[in-house]
Design an enzyme around this catalytic site. Structure first.
Site, PDB file in Angstrom:
ATOM      1  N   SER A 231       0.843  -1.193   0.000  1.00 39.00           N
ATOM      2  CA  SER A 231       0.000   0.000   0.000  1.00 39.00           C
ATOM      3  C   SER A 231       0.881   1.246   0.000  1.00 39.00           C
ATOM      4  CB  SER A 231      -0.954  -0.040   1.189  1.00 39.00           C
ATOM      5  OG  SER A 231      -1.960   0.937   1.082  1.00 39.00           O
TER       6      SER A 231
ATOM      7  N   ASP B   1      -8.630  -6.501  -4.980  1.00 41.69           N
ATOM      8  CA  ASP B   1      -8.220  -5.188  -4.493  1.00 41.69           C
ATOM      9  C   ASP B   1      -8.713  -4.118  -5.464  1.00 41.69           C
ATOM     10  OD1 ASP B   1      -6.989  -2.913  -3.552  1.00 41.69           O
ATOM     11  OD2 ASP B   1      -4.954  -3.733  -3.563  1.00 41.69           O
TER      12      ASP B   1
ATOM     13  N   HIS C 272      -8.022  -5.145  -0.540  1.00 41.04           N
ATOM     14  CA  HIS C 272      -6.706  -4.526  -0.365  1.00 41.04           C
ATOM     15  C   HIS C 272      -5.959  -5.079   0.841  1.00 41.04           C
ATOM     16  CE1 HIS C 272      -3.626  -1.497  -0.695  1.00 41.04           C
ATOM     17  NE2 HIS C 272      -3.882  -1.049   0.521  1.00 41.04           N
TER      18      HIS C 272
END
Length: 367
Positions: A149, A314, A347
């Site tokens: 991320s 995601d 995610h």
């Protein structure tokens, strides 16, 4: 404490620290943890970069929540990033709230917390702060930088900003720029915080934060970390501790109760102003911006090998973002491996049990 395990440390580095936006911090404090030992030729260092709401406690108990490290599935004994093999460093990012310089820090020029007087920061500033820390630790070159991320954004930035200081980059569930949709979600969260009367223009007391606004910001963001499939499987339309709907605005559904819990628990460990600053840094992130919009040109000086990992469910940083990076790396002639992994967890998949991801990272680091 045994050096194989987490060592909680702080360092204040004197002297001006110039930021991308033109402002200057009079000193830089970085809170970090290390695991393992640096070998004789300082060639086994790995930097782990954390995501938006993460911190330096990557593989050890969090001092505020008592929970295990946020990436203990990847970092630890007999894991892909093993402290028996590597000297592992994880620092709280610049702008954070777990000891590094940020809006809650004391401004040495006035003796009061910076609050909203803290200068706006960027991902490149976070990476430059990490480079200063590595200088302090005597690490001239990293064997690898790994992050998911926002941590992946930092890892990619390392290859661009310090191409001679990193051997391998692992970027997971990440992107080379923040999309309009992601900026929009962040703005909802920021407005929720700033609309809370307790925010007081950022000058709230530590024991009276804008808890309601920060909780709502966390709730909105947390939805983006999940997937419709995962939410449906975990909660569906099941009711929370009741046989029928209440015809009111209590948490009738389990998913509502879950989000409220996420919001309230987040407030206990995170600073609202830090949330504003870090989300802004992510919004400004665009590796190609200073290279005439050409991402391949941004990677032209890279000297490392890359490994990119994405997840099928995601939608915050979808596989299309990773493929864009891969195409740019190919155009730049940089060696890159890429894999899209099946997962229903959205995610957050990179933080959960992901044996395939572990195998990919283990193989990449040992190759």
């Amino acid at each position: 404490m045994d050096a194989r395990f987490g060592l909680d440390k702080h360092v204040t580095l004197p002297g001006d620290f110039a930021l991308a936006g033109g402002a200057v911090l009079p000193e830089l404090t970085i809170a970090y943890e290390t695991y393992g030992r640096l070998n004789a030729n300082a060639s086994n260092a790995i930097l782990i970069c954390h995501a938006l709401t993460g911190d330096q406690y990557v593989a050890s108990t969090h001092p505020m929540t008592g929970k295990p490290g946020w990436w203990q599935r990847l970092v630890g004994a007999n894991k892909p990033v093993d402290p028996e093999d590597y000297f592992i460093i994880c620092a709280n990012v610049l702008g954070g709230c777990m000891g590094s310089s940020g809006p809650a820090s004391i401004d040495p020029r006035g003796g009061r917390p910076y609050a909203m007087a803290f200068p706006v920061i960027t991902i490149s500033d976070m990476v430059a702060a990490q480079a200063r820390l590595l200088d302090h630790l005597g690490v001239a070159r990293l064997a690898a930088v790994i992050g998911g991320s926002m941590g992946g954004m930092q890892a990619l930035s390392w290859a661009v900003q310090y191409p001679d200081r990193v051997g391998k980059v692992v970027a997971i569930a990440s992107a080379a720029r923040h999309s309009a949709q992601n900026i929009a979600f962040h703005e909802v969260g920021r407005q929720a915080i700033m609309a809370d009367p307790m925010w007081a223009g950022g000058d709230y007391a530590p024991d009276a934060p804008p808890a309601a606004g920060l909780a709502v910001a966390r709730m909105a963001a947390h939805i983006t970390y999940l997937s419709e499939e995962g939410l449906t499987e975990k909660f569906g339309r099941r009711l929370q501790d009741r046989a029928a709907v209440s015809f009111g605005f209590d948490a009738d559904f389990q998913v509502e109760s879950y989000l409220r819990h996420q919001g309230l628990s987040f407030v206990e460990r995170f600073d609202a102003n830090s949330y504003l600053y870090i989300t802004r840094a992510m919004d400004y992130f665009d590796l190609a911006n200073t290279h005439d919009g050409n991402l391949a040109r941004a990677f032209a000086a890279a000297r490392c090998r890359f490994c990119l990992v994405s997840f099928t469910s995601d939608w915050l940083y979808p596989t299309t973002e990773s493929r864009r990076i891969v195409r740019a790396l190919n155009a730049a002639g940089a060696p890159v491996s890429f894999v899209e992994l099946e997962s229903p967890f959205g995610h957050d998949a990179f933080l959960l049990d992901a044996p395939e991801m572990n195998r990919v990272i283990s193989g990449f680091l040992s190759a």
